[in-house]
Design an enzyme around this catalytic site. Sequence first.
Site, PDB file in Angstrom:
ATOM      1  N   GLU A 100       0.806  -1.235   0.000  1.00 56.23           N
ATOM      2  CA  GLU A 100       0.000   0.000   0.000  1.00 56.23           C
ATOM      3  C   GLU A 100       0.838   1.283   0.000  1.00 56.23           C
ATOM      4  O   GLU A 100       0.362   2.345   0.376  1.00 56.23           O
ATOM      5  CB  GLU A 100      -1.005  -0.009   1.160  1.00 56.23           C
ATOM      6  CG  GLU A 100      -1.948  -1.195   1.047  1.00 56.23           C
ATOM      7  CD  GLU A 100      -3.076  -1.214   2.067  1.00 56.23           C
ATOM      8  OE1 GLU A 100      -3.100  -0.360   2.955  1.00 56.23           O
ATOM      9  OE2 GLU A 100      -3.932  -2.103   1.947  1.00 56.23           O
TER      10      GLU A 100
ATOM     11  N   GLU B 190      -5.481  -8.927   0.671  1.00 59.04           N
ATOM     12  CA  GLU B 190      -6.218  -8.623   1.906  1.00 59.04           C
ATOM     13  C   GLU B 190      -7.675  -8.402   1.562  1.00 59.04           C
ATOM     14  O   GLU B 190      -7.993  -7.581   0.703  1.00 59.04           O
ATOM     15  CB  GLU B 190      -5.720  -7.320   2.569  1.00 59.04           C
ATOM     16  CG  GLU B 190      -4.402  -7.410   3.291  1.00 59.04           C
ATOM     17  CD  GLU B 190      -3.998  -6.072   3.919  1.00 59.04           C
ATOM     18  OE1 GLU B 190      -4.886  -5.284   4.321  1.00 59.04           O
ATOM     19  OE2 GLU B 190      -2.796  -5.808   3.990  1.00 59.04           O
TER      20      GLU B 190
END
Length: 443
Positions: free
Chosen positions: A128, A239
Amino acid sequence: MHTAASLLALASTASASLMGFNYGSTFTTGAAKVQSDFEAEFTTAANLKGTSGFTSARLYTTVQAGTASDPISAIPAAIKTNTTLLLGLWASGGDTSFANEILALKAAIQQYGDAFTSIVDGISVGSEDLYRNSPEGIEAGSYVGTNPDTLARYIKDTKDAITGTGLEGAPIGHVDTWTAWVNGSNQAVVDACDWVGMDAYPYFQNTMANDITESKSLFEEALQKTQSASGGKAVWITETGHPVSGDTVGQSVASPENAETYWKTVGCPMFGQMNVWWYTLQDAAPDTPSPSFGIVGSTLSTTPLFDLSCKNVQTNSSSSATSPSATSGSGSGSASASSGASATGSNQNSGGSPGGVPSAQISIQESATVTPSAVSPYATGTGSGSGAGSYGSGSGSSTNGTFTAPSASASATSTIPVGDAADLRSGGFGAAFIAIMVAIFAL
Ligand SMILES: *[C@@H]1O[C@H](CO)[C@@H](O)[C@H](O)[C@H]1NC(C)=O
Ligand SMILES: *[C@@H]1O[C@H](CO)[C@@H](O)[C@H](O)[C@H]1NC(C)=O
Ligand SMILES: *[C@@H]1O[C@H](CO)[C@@H](O)[C@H](O)[C@H]1NC(C)=O
Ligand SMILES: CC(=O)N[C@H]1CO[C@H](CO)[C@@H](O)[C@@H]1O
């Protein structure tokens, strides 16, 4: 080149999709997890009631918490418990920090040899970082991200570091939010990756209808957009999950019941069909965060908080949802194909750009047809086959990808707390929040 032993290991793991959870390097107190802690977590995951095969562990860092560059103790724990690893190299700490990740990786190869290299499913350079580098990420907090050129350079550094070792050829990718993947300015990262890792959390998409009954379509939309942006490279679900407790966000209620619904409607159809690392086995040790996504609560136990069985799950697929698999592939092993349904739909968003994603890009993605791509540790190949289902479609014949794009409003604000970069690296709480923030701002 791979050794004979690692080739054997590859051949045996290449036939099925990977399933597992995300594992931070510390507990909620910041205390470092040691080998016995990782062993307990991995053994629990492998023996969770109602499931089998949750035997891959995604890590955020290769450095043992509390050390500069020692290999993380999850590695010997994985070797001991027959767990495979999606390694993570933390990439938002600057060049010296990244060099330490590489040092730890090389030290692990040196120290554990084939026992280690044969259980590596892949390597993620970063997590991220691009999202944190975007205006939304910057507005959401003070976390430092990484720009795409630096990430691409780190990916090349990683490739160079494993050349001539037992890990040579291990598939290297990057994990980010789908808005980062559809942002054309990040193309250098897509180009550098062997696979693309997507994080998605419909629970936090509070600027649109996000009741639990909408979660599946929200997730599928994010997946389709990421697949379109990946240019045919495999998309791994790195995720996703739904909280068992915490605040109601928009219309989405955090509860064990809804976490079970999300597991069954979003998770079950993917398990065995795509590579999935669920968020998460446990995020509440010893303190329970809000929201909490852990499926076992604060006590590590093979009895989950809700039923994880995928039996008799109605997935509403349009036919028998068998995913095509191909036995061809270059190198060793066989490649199994995994693809998304082709999507057609209309974007009702006129004008404006939801969360800064240019609307032009969105309309392109929504009319794109996703082509099958190979998902396989190490081996590459092209899948072929037929069959239509929620996720698998080898010949492009899957028809139920129809969705209606949200009418967007990009005025979300958030009061979600942020911590420091160390929290993020630990892979606890922070990692989920950052993934979540994108949903708030993007939709
Ligand atoms: C290790 O895991 C593989 C794949 O999950 C399995 O086939 C094998 O039997 C396991 N070995 C042991 C010793 O548990
Ligand atoms: C797109 O990506 C670039 C490079 O990572 C970043 O600087 C920019 O802020 C991103 N734009 C949006 C709208 O997220
Ligand atoms: C499948 O479709 C039925 C009828 O439309 C609906 O009631 C049910 O909730 C759906 N199940 C899933 C898992 O989407
Ligand atoms: C062909 C098919 O099964 N179409 C269905 C796809 O999903 C939508 C929404 O759930 C249904 O309305 C269609 O009938």
